[in-house]
Design a protein around this motif. Structure first.
Motif, PDB file in Angstrom:
ATOM      1  N   PHE A  69       0.850  -1.199   0.000  1.00 54.97           N
ATOM      2  CA  PHE A  69       0.000   0.000   0.000  1.00 54.97           C
ATOM      3  C   PHE A  69       0.878   1.239   0.000  1.00 54.97           C
ATOM      4  O   PHE A  69       2.080   1.182   0.299  1.00 54.97           O
ATOM      5  N   VAL A  70       0.267   2.364  -0.378  1.00 54.67           N
ATOM      6  CA  VAL A  70       0.931   3.665  -0.389  1.00 54.67           C
ATOM      7  C   VAL A  70       0.346   4.470   0.759  1.00 54.67           C
ATOM      8  O   VAL A  70      -0.878   4.492   0.955  1.00 54.67           O
ATOM      9  N   ALA A  71       1.202   5.153   1.524  1.00 46.41           N
ATOM     10  CA  ALA A  71       0.714   5.764   2.756  1.00 46.41           C
ATOM     11  C   ALA A  71       1.536   6.987   3.144  1.00 46.41           C
ATOM     12  O   ALA A  71       2.610   7.257   2.591  1.00 46.41           O
ATOM     13  N   LEU A  72       1.002   7.723   4.115  1.00 43.88           N
ATOM     14  CA  LEU A  72       1.730   8.748   4.846  1.00 43.88           C
ATOM     15  C   LEU A  72       1.886   8.246   6.284  1.00 43.88           C
ATOM     16  O   LEU A  72       1.124   7.389   6.731  1.00 43.88           O
ATOM     17  N   ALA A  73       2.846   8.807   7.002  1.00 42.52           N
ATOM     18  CA  ALA A  73       3.054   8.406   8.391  1.00 42.52           C
ATOM     19  C   ALA A  73       3.283   9.647   9.249  1.00 42.52           C
ATOM     20  O   ALA A  73       4.061  10.528   8.856  1.00 42.52           O
ATOM     21  N   PRO A  74       2.625   9.737  10.413  1.00 47.33           N
ATOM     22  CA  PRO A  74       2.908  10.848  11.321  1.00 47.33           C
ATOM     23  C   PRO A  74       4.333  10.745  11.848  1.00 47.33           C
ATOM     24  O   PRO A  74       4.895   9.645  11.940  1.00 47.33           O
ATOM     25  N   PRO A  75       4.930  11.865  12.227  1.00 51.80           N
ATOM     26  CA  PRO A  75       6.267  11.806  12.850  1.00 51.80           C
ATOM     27  C   PRO A  75       6.183  11.171  14.233  1.00 51.80           C
ATOM     28  O   PRO A  75       5.110  11.063  14.836  1.00 51.80           O
ATOM     29  N   ASP A  76       7.331  10.762  14.744  1.00 50.76           N
ATOM     30  CA  ASP A  76       7.363  10.044  16.013  1.00 50.76           C
ATOM     31  C   ASP A  76       6.742  10.836  17.156  1.00 50.76           C
ATOM     32  O   ASP A  76       6.010  10.274  17.987  1.00 50.76           O
ATOM     33  N   ASP A  77       7.017  12.147  17.231  1.00 52.83           N
ATOM     34  CA  ASP A  77       6.490  12.889  18.378  1.00 52.83           C
ATOM     35  C   ASP A  77       4.969  13.013  18.324  1.00 52.83           C
ATOM     36  O   ASP A  77       4.306  13.020  19.368  1.00 52.83           O
ATOM     37  N   ALA A  78       4.388  13.072  17.131  1.00 56.34           N
ATOM     38  CA  ALA A  78       2.931  13.105  17.018  1.00 56.34           C
ATOM     39  C   ALA A  78       2.327  11.768  17.419  1.00 56.34           C
ATOM     40  O   ALA A  78       1.279  11.705  18.072  1.00 56.34           O
ATOM     41  N   ARG A  88       0.229   8.676  24.389  1.00 52.35           N
ATOM     42  CA  ARG A  88      -0.004   9.112  25.771  1.00 52.35           C
ATOM     43  C   ARG A  88      -1.501   9.265  26.040  1.00 52.35           C
ATOM     44  O   ARG A  88      -1.993   8.889  27.112  1.00 52.35           O
ATOM     45  N   ALA A  89      -2.227   9.798  25.052  1.00 50.52           N
ATOM     46  CA  ALA A  89      -3.677   9.945  25.219  1.00 50.52           C
ATOM     47  C   ALA A  89      -4.379   8.599  25.280  1.00 50.52           C
ATOM     48  O   ALA A  89      -5.466   8.480  25.855  1.00 50.52           O
ATOM     49  N   LEU A  90      -3.758   7.565  24.720  1.00 48.93           N
ATOM     50  CA  LEU A  90      -4.345   6.229  24.704  1.00 48.93           C
ATOM     51  C   LEU A  90      -4.019   5.412  25.950  1.00 48.93           C
ATOM     52  O   LEU A  90      -4.556   4.305  26.110  1.00 48.93           O
ATOM     53  N   GLN A  91      -3.180   5.920  26.840  1.00 48.06           N
ATOM     54  CA  GLN A  91      -2.778   5.130  28.003  1.00 48.06           C
ATOM     55  C   GLN A  91      -3.966   4.604  28.810  1.00 48.06           C
ATOM     56  O   GLN A  91      -3.975   3.429  29.204  1.00 48.06           O
ATOM     57  N   PRO A  92      -4.999   5.418  29.082  1.00 49.89           N
ATOM     58  CA  PRO A  92      -6.145   4.865  29.816  1.00 49.89           C
ATOM     59  C   PRO A  92      -6.817   3.712  29.071  1.00 49.89           C
ATOM     60  O   PRO A  92      -7.226   2.722  29.688  1.00 49.89           O
ATOM     61  N   ALA A  93      -6.907   3.815  27.750  1.00 54.09           N
ATOM     62  CA  ALA A  93      -7.537   2.751  26.969  1.00 54.09           C
ATOM     63  C   ALA A  93      -6.680   1.496  26.970  1.00 54.09           C
ATOM     64  O   ALA A  93      -7.203   0.371  27.030  1.00 54.09           O
ATOM     65  N   TYR A  94      -5.357   1.654  26.883  1.00 59.31           N
ATOM     66  CA  TYR A  94      -4.486   0.486  26.948  1.00 59.31           C
ATOM     67  C   TYR A  94      -4.737  -0.294  28.246  1.00 59.31           C
ATOM     68  O   TYR A  94      -4.740  -1.530  28.260  1.00 59.31           O
ATOM     69  N   THR A  95      -4.924   0.443  29.331  1.00 60.83           N
ATOM     70  CA  THR A  95      -5.134  -0.192  30.630  1.00 60.83           C
ATOM     71  C   THR A  95      -6.524  -0.801  30.747  1.00 60.83           C
ATOM     72  O   THR A  95      -6.692  -1.921  31.247  1.00 60.83           O
ATOM     73  N   MET A  96      -7.530  -0.071  30.265  1.00 59.60           N
ATOM     74  CA  MET A  96      -8.921  -0.500  30.443  1.00 59.60           C
ATOM     75  C   MET A  96      -9.327  -1.608  29.472  1.00 59.60           C
ATOM     76  O   MET A  96     -10.219  -2.410  29.780  1.00 59.60           O
ATOM     77  N   ALA A 113     -13.202   4.617  21.618  1.00 58.30           N
ATOM     78  CA  ALA A 113     -13.386   5.724  20.672  1.00 58.30           C
ATOM     79  C   ALA A 113     -13.967   6.940  21.376  1.00 58.30           C
ATOM     80  O   ALA A 113     -13.544   8.081  21.130  1.00 58.30           O
ATOM     81  N   ALA A 114     -14.932   6.726  22.255  1.00 59.05           N
ATOM     82  CA  ALA A 114     -15.520   7.841  23.001  1.00 59.05           C
ATOM     83  C   ALA A 114     -14.470   8.533  23.866  1.00 59.05           C
ATOM     84  O   ALA A 114     -14.484   9.759  24.017  1.00 59.05           O
ATOM     85  N   GLY A 115     -13.545   7.754  24.418  1.00 61.94           N
ATOM     86  CA  GLY A 115     -12.490   8.338  25.234  1.00 61.94           C
ATOM     87  C   GLY A 115     -11.521   9.199  24.449  1.00 61.94           C
ATOM     88  O   GLY A 115     -10.841  10.059  25.024  1.00 61.94           O
ATOM     89  N   LEU A 116     -11.450   9.008  23.134  1.00 59.09           N
ATOM     90  CA  LEU A 116     -10.558   9.798  22.280  1.00 59.09           C
ATOM     91  C   LEU A 116     -11.259  11.000  21.642  1.00 59.09           C
ATOM     92  O   LEU A 116     -10.622  11.758  20.913  1.00 59.09           O
ATOM     93  N   ALA A 117     -12.551  11.156  21.888  1.00 60.63           N
ATOM     94  CA  ALA A 117     -13.334  12.151  21.159  1.00 60.63           C
ATOM     95  C   ALA A 117     -12.750  13.565  21.256  1.00 60.63           C
ATOM     96  O   ALA A 117     -12.779  14.334  20.290  1.00 60.63           O
ATOM     97  N   GLY A 118     -12.207  13.907  22.403  1.00 62.83           N
ATOM     98  CA  GLY A 118     -11.703  15.264  22.588  1.00 62.83           C
ATOM     99  C   GLY A 118     -10.240  15.449  22.250  1.00 62.83           C
ATOM    100  O   GLY A 118      -9.701  16.557  22.418  1.00 62.83           O
ATOM    101  N   PHE A 119      -9.584  14.419  21.768  1.00 61.67           N
ATOM    102  CA  PHE A 119      -8.144  14.521  21.496  1.00 61.67           C
ATOM    103  C   PHE A 119      -7.875  15.396  20.277  1.00 61.67           C
ATOM    104  O   PHE A 119      -8.472  15.219  19.212  1.00 61.67           O
ATOM    105  N   VAL A 120      -6.972  16.352  20.430  1.00 59.61           N
ATOM    106  CA  VAL A 120      -6.505  17.177  19.311  1.00 59.61           C
ATOM    107  C   VAL A 120      -4.985  17.251  19.415  1.00 59.61           C
ATOM    108  O   VAL A 120      -4.446  17.856  20.354  1.00 59.61           O
ATOM    109  N   GLY A 121      -4.304  16.619  18.477  1.00 65.07           N
ATOM    110  CA  GLY A 121      -2.851  16.629  18.490  1.00 65.07           C
ATOM    111  C   GLY A 121      -2.282  17.857  17.799  1.00 65.07           C
ATOM    112  O   GLY A 121      -2.990  18.578  17.081  1.00 65.07           O
ATOM    113  N   ARG A 122      -1.018  18.073  18.004  1.00 64.32           N
ATOM    114  CA  ARG A 122      -0.370  19.222  17.355  1.00 64.32           C
ATOM    115  C   ARG A 122      -0.276  18.970  15.851  1.00 64.32           C
ATOM    116  O   ARG A 122      -0.158  17.818  15.398  1.00 64.32           O
TER     117      ARG A 122
END
Length: 205
Positions: free
Chosen positions: A13-22, A28-36, A150-159
């Motif tokens: 496939f052909v794709a784009l990839a976010p940089p590592d810091d993004a 980090r925002a997914l940490q609660p979901a990883y645990t739950m 997905a609901a837990g990520l609803a408010g996430f806005v990355g740089r």
């Protein structure tokens, strides 16, 4: 890149990839979901990508031609400014993070990439572009974890970040149990990203 040396084909496939810091910001925002929701099949962070064209299983002999035309496509285009935001799911089974930023440019890039691939005589199933990062999949017996995550990520806005490279990616072809692994066959800097890198190198010399 040699994903499966014994096979004469690759899943490509052909794709784009976010940089590592993004990606790390989203992780980090997914940490609660990883645990739950440890029962979800979480994708590795290094495999997160935005698919522009899924080409399916191709003979390895098709790869050099794709490399040639995609290299030309990348150098002729500016880097897109994108960002990760929010979350959602497909059919309650697949968890994703959405993409914001220059979506018009993203759709134009995907359309041009698909035309180029077809100009190489490579046919593939045309799927509407729904820009996202696939984060996890649920098991059939778990219908609730993905919608809740997905609901837990609803408010996430990355740089915001520039998508600096166009990637041609291959994967092992999963004909049995096990995790799919993705690796770059090759990646090319977009024109403005390449010029910025050259300018930076010149300034430091």
């Amino acid at each position: 890149m040699d994903v499966s040396p014994e096979s004469p084909t690759l899943r490509v496939f052909v794709a784009l990839a976010p940089p590592d810091d993004a990606k790390e910001e989203l992780a980090r925002a997914l940490q609660p979901a990883y645990t739950m929701y440890p029962g979800l099949r979480w994708n590795r962070i290094e495999d997160w990508h935005i698919t522009l064209a899924f080409l399916g299983e191709l003979p390895r002999t098709a790869v050099p031609l794709l490399q040639s035309v995609l290299a030309g496509q990348a150098v002729s285009r500016p880097a897109l400014r994108l960002g990760l935001r929010g979350g959602g799911h497909f059919d309650g089974r697949l968890l994703w993070s959405g993409i914001g930023g220059d979506l018009e440019g993203l759709h134009l890039l995907a359309a041009d990439v698909r035309k180029l691939v077809r100009s190489c005589g490579i046919d593939f199933a045309e799927r509407p572009l729904r820009p996202h990062l696939t984060l996890a999949r649920s098991r059939r017996e778990d219908p609730v974890s993905v919608p809740r995550a997905a609901a837990g990520l609803a408010g996430f806005v990355g740089r915001p970040w520039p998508a600096e490279r166009l990637h041609l990616v291959g994967s092992n072809i999963a004909r049995g149990p096990g995790t799919i692994r993705y690796r770059d066959i090759e990646a090319w800097r977009f024109g403005t990203a390449a010029r910025a890198a050259d300018d930076s190198a010149s300034a430091g010399s």
